[in-house]
Design a protein around this motif. Structure first.
Motif, PDB file in Angstrom:
ATOM      1  N   ASP A   1       7.627   3.556  -7.098  1.00 23.02           N
ATOM      2  CA  ASP A   1       7.231   2.209  -6.663  1.00 23.02           C
ATOM      3  C   ASP A   1       6.792   2.228  -5.199  1.00 23.02           C
ATOM      4  OD1 ASP A   1       7.847   0.993  -9.129  1.00 23.02           O
ATOM      5  OD2 ASP A   1       9.953   0.731  -8.537  1.00 23.02           O
ATOM      6  N   HIS A   2       7.570   2.939  -4.385  1.00 22.58           N
ATOM      7  CA  HIS A   2       7.245   3.029  -2.955  1.00 22.58           C
ATOM      8  C   HIS A   2       5.909   3.729  -2.749  1.00 22.58           C
ATOM      9  CE1 HIS A   2       7.568   3.624   1.326  1.00 22.58           C
ATOM     10  NE2 HIS A   2       7.615   4.930   1.179  1.00 22.58           N
ATOM     11  N   ARG A   3       5.676   4.803  -3.483  1.00 25.40           N
ATOM     12  CA  ARG A   3       4.397   5.521  -3.376  1.00 25.40           C
ATOM     13  C   ARG A   3       3.234   4.619  -3.782  1.00 25.40           C
ATOM     14  NH1 ARG A   3       4.560   8.539   0.255  1.00 25.40           N
ATOM     15  NH2 ARG A   3       6.746   9.025   0.485  1.00 25.40           N
ATOM     16  N   GLU A   4       3.462   3.809  -4.805  1.00 27.29           N
ATOM     17  CA  GLU A   4       2.416   2.888  -5.236  1.00 27.29           C
ATOM     18  C   GLU A   4       2.119   1.857  -4.147  1.00 27.29           C
ATOM     19  OE1 GLU A   4       1.229  -0.077  -8.954  1.00 27.29           O
ATOM     20  OE2 GLU A   4       3.101   1.074  -9.036  1.00 27.29           O
ATOM     21  N   LEU A   5       3.160   1.405  -3.479  1.00 30.73           N
ATOM     22  CA  LEU A   5       2.973   0.463  -2.376  1.00 30.73           C
ATOM     23  C   LEU A   5       2.207   1.124  -1.232  1.00 30.73           C
ATOM     24  CD1 LEU A   5       3.448  -2.283  -1.086  1.00 30.73           C
ATOM     25  CD2 LEU A   5       5.745  -1.509  -0.423  1.00 30.73           C
ATOM     26  N   MET A   6       2.543   2.349  -0.912  1.00 29.84           N
ATOM     27  CA  MET A   6       1.824   3.092   0.130  1.00 29.84           C
ATOM     28  C   MET A   6       0.345   3.235  -0.241  1.00 29.84           C
ATOM     29  SD  MET A   6       3.770   4.224   2.736  1.00 29.84           S
ATOM     30  CE  MET A   6       3.080   5.803   3.260  1.00 29.84           C
ATOM     31  N   GLU A   7       0.085   3.556  -1.478  1.00 30.73           N
ATOM     32  CA  GLU A   7      -1.292   3.699  -1.943  1.00 30.73           C
ATOM     33  C   GLU A   7      -2.058   2.386  -1.819  1.00 30.73           C
ATOM     34  OE1 GLU A   7      -2.359   3.762  -6.334  1.00 30.73           O
ATOM     35  OE2 GLU A   7      -2.481   5.905  -5.860  1.00 30.73           O
ATOM     36  N   PHE A   8      -1.390   1.301  -2.169  1.00 29.35           N
ATOM     37  CA  PHE A   8      -1.984  -0.037  -2.065  1.00 29.35           C
ATOM     38  C   PHE A   8      -2.334  -0.371  -0.618  1.00 29.35           C
ATOM     39  CE2 PHE A   8      -1.133  -4.622  -1.379  1.00 29.35           C
ATOM     40  CZ  PHE A   8      -2.102  -5.186  -2.213  1.00 29.35           C
ATOM     41  N   VAL A   9      -1.400  -0.112   0.297  1.00 27.37           N
ATOM     42  CA  VAL A   9      -1.644  -0.368   1.724  1.00 27.37           C
ATOM     43  C   VAL A   9      -2.814   0.468   2.223  1.00 27.37           C
ATOM     44  CG1 VAL A   9      -0.658  -0.105   4.050  1.00 27.37           C
ATOM     45  CG2 VAL A   9       0.732  -1.060   2.202  1.00 27.37           C
ATOM     46  N   ASP A  10      -2.866   1.704   1.798  1.00 25.96           N
ATOM     47  CA  ASP A  10      -3.945   2.606   2.211  1.00 25.96           C
ATOM     48  C   ASP A  10      -5.293   2.116   1.700  1.00 25.96           C
ATOM     49  OD1 ASP A  10      -4.874   4.895   3.527  1.00 25.96           O
ATOM     50  OD2 ASP A  10      -4.795   6.092   1.697  1.00 25.96           O
TER      51      ASP A  10
END
Length: 445
Positions: free
Chosen positions: A312-321
């Protein structure tokens, strides 16, 4: 009486504080900024997250000492913590003379008078009432900008949030009342109006049967003296066509929106009680940028929500990027009693929450640096906030910067300018979150 007023928490709380200050000063009380001089102390509290709660408690205890040994005769506690912990405050801090709930701040004079008589006073009106119109506010932000609170309460009931239990259901402030207040603020010298509420985008649905923020904005744009209008706290799923078109067509409205999205993982968003998916968030952001190419988007996120996996955290990081928000802040999840999220399984350890927050902010810092570098060479209209001590430079804000939460632009000039002046500035450099510039031409406000 000589009165010290302490306002904690958000800008919506500050708007309430300014209403109380207006009532107090209109009735002859003198506002001071020294605890040792104060004969009465009012603390408008916050308890949205644990840090805010601790700050409120600590402030009450510190001010209670002046009741014991200083010149303070009356100690009053108002706001969200007063609403939530009224009995605890009364029982555990005997120095407090009066406690007012979130919709009862109109009784501040009565509370002060009862305190002077040595009586304890409590007032807790229904949290679904709309507080009364009190008259002209005391603007505490420096005078050149001010917050216009357009609604009270919230109907969203996100699982991590205590606000609906403290502030009640969503209630729009009638438009004519807001226009009167905005006109008074303009007459006091306010040039930038910042619209705030727990949620601004559904303004008017309860009073007028449909979303009416765009109508309110059009009316506010007609007020003489107002140069900028900025809108905060727009739930992304509530953005609508008329609002976008009004932002495009009205020159006074800053091309800036604050969209609190909180997360990007669909599973986390569902547990949060949010009403969007990642795809819908991306669609909203892309639509805003297509319609208003120079729009600046700010958002807030929560790291370490219960059950948030590393994936979930990685997905959030990807979204921010991918989304490259212009402005972004991250709160670590704060478990609040009486909220559904506090009793959810798989609570995340605090050190993991903080590590995830830091990782997101490191990524956002890179994005911010790139965005700032892209501004070099542009000419922007800047509102002057003050002078840099000992230097031939001023601090200012562009349309891209909300006060207190965003960056600044440092303007090199030998000319004399005043707080609240506007100037055309050419951007010559960029820091992590701030810009550097020089006057593009002579500009006298």
């Amino acid at each position: 009486m000589k009165l010290l007023f302490i306002s904690l928490g958000c800008d919506k709380n500050l708007a309430d504080s300014e209403e109380m200050l207006g009532l107090l000063t209109a009735n002859g009380h003198e506002i001071v900024d020294d605890e040792a001089q104060a004969e009465a102390i009012v603390i408008n509290t916050c308890c949205f997250i644990n840090d805010a709660k601790e700050e409120s408690v600590q402030t009450i205890l510190e001010m209670a000492e002046y009741k014991k040994s200083g010149s303070c005769k009356v100690l009053i506690v108002t706001g969200c913590m007063a609403q939530r912990y009224q009995q605890e405050i009364i029982e555990e801090i005997p120095e407090v003379d009066a406690v007012l709930g979130t919709t009862s701040y109109g009784d501040i004079l009565k509370a002060l008078e009862e305190g002077r008589k040595g009586n304890h006073f409590q007032e807790f009106k229904s949290i679904d009432d709309l507080p009364p119109e009190l008259g002209e506010r005391v603007i505490t932000t420096g005078g050149h900008f001010g917050y216009l609170k357009i609604a009270e309460g919230c109907d969203k009931h996100c699982t991590y949030c205590i606000i609906p239990k403290l502030r009640g259901k969503f209630r729009s402030v009638p438009m004519e009342r807001l226009i009167r207040q905005a006109q008074q603020m303009a007459e006091q010298g306010v040039k930038e109006l910042i619209l705030v509420a727990q949620e601004t985008t559904v303004y008017g649905t309860d009073l007028y049967g449909k979303k009416s923020l765009h109508v309110l904005l059009q009316e506010l744009c007609r007020i003489k003296g107002i140069r900028w209008i900025r809108v905060l706290y727009c739930y992304p799923e509530e953005i609508y066509d008329e609002l976008i078109q009004t932002m495009k067509n009205e020159k006074k409205i800053c091309h800036y929106l604050d969209l609190p999205v909180q997360h990007a993982s669909d599973s986390v968003l569902r547990r949060m009680g949010r009403r969007t998916t990642r795809q819908e968030l991306e669609d909203i952001v892309n639509r805003l940028r297509a319609e208003i190419p120079d729009i600046v988007l700010r958002t807030t996120l929560i790291s370490g929500f219960p059950g948030e996996t590393e994936e979930d955290h990685r997905e959030l990081m990807e979204f921010v990027d991918e989304m490259e928000f212009d402005r972004l802040g991250v709160f670590t999840y704060s478990p609040e009693e009486d909220t559904p999220a506090a009793s959810m399984e798989n609570q995340i350890p605090e050190e993991v929450r903080e590590a995830r927050r830091d990782e997101i902010m490191e990524l956002q810092q890179e994005i911010s640096c790139e965005k700032g570098a892209g501004r070099i060479g542009q000419e922007l209209l800047v509102m002057i906030e003050g002078k840099v001590s000992g230097e031939s430079a001023y601090i200012g804000r562009t349309y891209a910067d909300a006060p207190k939460v965003d960056g600044y632009i440092f303007v090199q000039t030998g000319e004399e300018m005043m707080t609240g002046d506007f100037a055309r500035v050419r951007v010559t450099g960029a820091l992590e979150y701030d810009l550097i510039g020089e006057l593009a031409d002579e500009y006298t406000e």
